[in-house]
Design an enzyme around this catalytic site. Sequence first.
Site, PDB file in Angstrom:
ATOM      1  N   GLY A  98     -11.203 -34.423  -7.547  1.00  0.00           N
ATOM      2  CA  GLY A  98     -11.112 -33.033  -7.976  1.00  0.00           C
ATOM      3  C   GLY A  98     -11.586 -32.076  -6.906  1.00  0.00           C
ATOM      4  O   GLY A  98     -12.702 -32.213  -6.394  1.00  0.00           O
ATOM      5  N   GLU A 149     -13.817 -25.816 -20.714  1.00  0.00           N
ATOM      6  CA  GLU A 149     -13.723 -27.033 -21.526  1.00  0.00           C
ATOM      7  C   GLU A 149     -14.043 -26.783 -22.999  1.00  0.00           C
ATOM      8  O   GLU A 149     -13.592 -27.523 -23.869  1.00  0.00           O
ATOM      9  CB  GLU A 149     -14.662 -28.115 -20.975  1.00  0.00           C
ATOM     10  CG  GLU A 149     -14.181 -28.779 -19.703  1.00  0.00           C
ATOM     11  CD  GLU A 149     -13.224 -29.936 -19.968  1.00  0.00           C
ATOM     12  OE1 GLU A 149     -12.657 -30.016 -21.074  1.00  0.00           O
ATOM     13  OE2 GLU A 149     -13.047 -30.756 -19.048  1.00  0.00           O
ATOM     14  N   GLY A 198     -11.691 -28.660  -7.326  1.00  0.00           N
ATOM     15  CA  GLY A 198     -12.054 -27.365  -7.888  1.00  0.00           C
ATOM     16  C   GLY A 198     -13.444 -26.944  -7.435  1.00  0.00           C
ATOM     17  O   GLY A 198     -14.044 -27.556  -6.544  1.00  0.00           O
ATOM     18  N   PHE A 205     -16.446 -27.150  -8.892  1.00  0.00           N
ATOM     19  CA  PHE A 205     -17.549 -28.077  -9.086  1.00  0.00           C
ATOM     20  C   PHE A 205     -17.384 -29.331  -8.230  1.00  0.00           C
ATOM     21  O   PHE A 205     -18.357 -29.854  -7.690  1.00  0.00           O
ATOM     22  CB  PHE A 205     -17.684 -28.451 -10.566  1.00  0.00           C
ATOM     23  CG  PHE A 205     -19.059 -28.931 -10.932  1.00  0.00           C
ATOM     24  CD1 PHE A 205     -20.184 -28.214 -10.579  1.00  0.00           C
ATOM     25  CD2 PHE A 205     -19.238 -30.112 -11.637  1.00  0.00           C
ATOM     26  CE1 PHE A 205     -21.470 -28.650 -10.904  1.00  0.00           C
ATOM     27  CE2 PHE A 205     -20.503 -30.568 -11.975  1.00  0.00           C
ATOM     28  CZ  PHE A 205     -21.623 -29.834 -11.607  1.00  0.00           C
ATOM     29  N   GLY A 206     -16.156 -29.813  -8.082  1.00  0.00           N
ATOM     30  CA  GLY A 206     -15.923 -30.948  -7.208  1.00  0.00           C
ATOM     31  C   GLY A 206     -16.295 -30.623  -5.771  1.00  0.00           C
ATOM     32  O   GLY A 206     -16.944 -31.427  -5.079  1.00  0.00           O
ATOM     33  N   LYS A 266     -17.397 -32.778 -18.537  1.00  0.00           N
ATOM     34  CA  LYS A 266     -18.123 -32.518 -19.778  1.00  0.00           C
ATOM     35  C   LYS A 266     -17.153 -32.105 -20.872  1.00  0.00           C
ATOM     36  O   LYS A 266     -16.420 -31.124 -20.725  1.00  0.00           O
ATOM     37  CB  LYS A 266     -19.155 -31.405 -19.567  1.00  0.00           C
ATOM     38  CG  LYS A 266     -20.151 -31.691 -18.445  1.00  0.00           C
ATOM     39  CD  LYS A 266     -21.062 -30.501 -18.186  1.00  0.00           C
ATOM     40  CE  LYS A 266     -22.019 -30.752 -17.037  1.00  0.00           C
ATOM     41  NZ  LYS A 266     -22.894 -29.602 -16.776  1.00  0.00           N
ATOM     42  N   LYS A 312     -22.626 -27.726 -25.299  1.00  0.00           N
ATOM     43  CA  LYS A 312     -23.128 -26.434 -24.796  1.00  0.00           C
ATOM     44  C   LYS A 312     -21.983 -25.499 -24.433  1.00  0.00           C
ATOM     45  O   LYS A 312     -22.118 -24.275 -24.500  1.00  0.00           O
ATOM     46  CB  LYS A 312     -24.072 -26.659 -23.616  1.00  0.00           C
ATOM     47  CG  LYS A 312     -23.483 -27.441 -22.446  1.00  0.00           C
ATOM     48  CD  LYS A 312     -22.882 -26.562 -21.379  1.00  0.00           C
ATOM     49  CE  LYS A 312     -22.277 -27.375 -20.259  1.00  0.00           C
ATOM     50  NZ  LYS A 312     -21.726 -26.530 -19.177  1.00  0.00           N
ATOM     51  N   ARG A 325     -17.874 -20.138 -17.180  1.00  0.00           N
ATOM     52  CA  ARG A 325     -16.466 -19.976 -17.541  1.00  0.00           C
ATOM     53  C   ARG A 325     -16.298 -19.853 -19.051  1.00  0.00           C
ATOM     54  O   ARG A 325     -15.491 -19.061 -19.538  1.00  0.00           O
ATOM     55  CB  ARG A 325     -15.661 -21.166 -17.014  1.00  0.00           C
ATOM     56  CG  ARG A 325     -15.555 -21.214 -15.514  1.00  0.00           C
ATOM     57  CD  ARG A 325     -14.846 -22.442 -15.011  1.00  0.00           C
ATOM     58  NE  ARG A 325     -15.591 -23.664 -15.277  1.00  0.00           N
ATOM     59  CZ  ARG A 325     -15.272 -24.851 -14.784  1.00  0.00           C
ATOM     60  NH1 ARG A 325     -14.218 -24.983 -14.010  1.00  0.00           N
ATOM     61  NH2 ARG A 325     -16.002 -25.918 -15.058  1.00  0.00           N
ATOM     62  N   ASN A 326     -17.059 -20.654 -19.803  1.00  0.00           N
ATOM     63  CA  ASN A 326     -16.926 -20.617 -21.257  1.00  0.00           C
ATOM     64  C   ASN A 326     -17.464 -19.310 -21.830  1.00  0.00           C
ATOM     65  O   ASN A 326     -16.863 -18.725 -22.730  1.00  0.00           O
ATOM     66  CB  ASN A 326     -17.658 -21.822 -21.860  1.00  0.00           C
ATOM     67  CG  ASN A 326     -16.952 -23.126 -21.547  1.00  0.00           C
ATOM     68  OD1 ASN A 326     -15.966 -23.480 -22.168  1.00  0.00           O
ATOM     69  ND2 ASN A 326     -17.448 -23.840 -20.544  1.00  0.00           N
TER      70      ASN A 326
END
Length: 372
Positions: free
Chosen positions: A24, A316, A26, A28-29, A137, A222, A286-287
């Site tokens: 990945g 997510e 992105g 975080f990767g 996650k 979360k 993001r969430n």
Amino acid sequence: MSPSPSTPPSSSPSSSPTVACVFGSGSFGTALACVIARSSASLRSAHNATSIQPSMEVRILTRRPDVAASINLHHRNPTHMSSFSLPSSVKAFTDPAECLKNVNFIVHVIPVQSSRAFLQDLAPLIPADVPIISASKGICGETLCMMDEIIPQALGRPDQPTAFVSGPTFARELMQDFPSGCVLASVSEDVGKKCSALFRSARMRVYQSSDVIGVEVGGALKNVYALAAGIADGMGWGLNTTALLVTLGCREMGQVASAMGADAATLSGLSGIGDMMLTCFGSESRNRTVGRLLGEGNSLADVLDARAGTLAGVAEGVATAPAALRLGKSKGVSTPIVAAVCAILEGENAHEVLQKLLAYPVRANGDLVVTS
């Protein structure tokens, strides 16, 4: 013939580097690839023995040739965290076979909903003895499985060594090398120890755990509560409301985790409350951002379409919320906040849903008494 920019030249065989492959490219990767590279450099510097300590080669597997070329030629990811220069030990590949050659560790940062198909495709290339560290996650919407079940099922190997990392770690702040902490869980103490060392440095504290379920539940749920916090913010409600929702969410999350066999102490740590605080209150979440846009009156379809066009990353919690609701019901646990988020995602009026949620009676122990 010169090598393609998307396939960097191989290291000298005599150097025998430790190879970590990150699935990945992105935000975080990319950030975790940098954390691993810095951890290795820090270890070698601390021991002042580069001739003894093995070098580290960090490989990012990406689908995009332009991303691979930019990382290999310019040490920058052009689509995510593009303002940051990457360590020279970070390379990128588009060919999975080349990327996984002589691999020692795999770090999986693919969204949960896509992970099963992704891993099934790569299964023939993944050695059975190489630890896979999941940083993904969520809960699969189809099966209600988390990554501890998805990985062995997708590979067809129940004994594949695995570990699961979670905690309050925004990608941008990892790239800025701010002091951070996370929890890494594995059922194998030896695997956990080896995988923890991959990330640990003076700037990254890694706490080892054996509570895989607790770490995964905290990391998944979360995101749903961050949607709720963002919705309240978008509606113009203040921090009092957010703190109330987050506190109730912590209790709700703990009840689901306990029903699944997790250790309550795990949910009180970095991978539970710690990650909850960051995701629900941090502007980089993001969430929380998706929730805020919903609270402002935007439709879910419009929000997701806009994010897809800007490579803003997957929230997510959107897919996890309905799965978490079904999971709670299957365990006999009432999850009214998760249910409220699901109702809003399905198009119900956010004001009405949250007003109803917060009007429920409260038991002496703090639980909401949900009425039909």
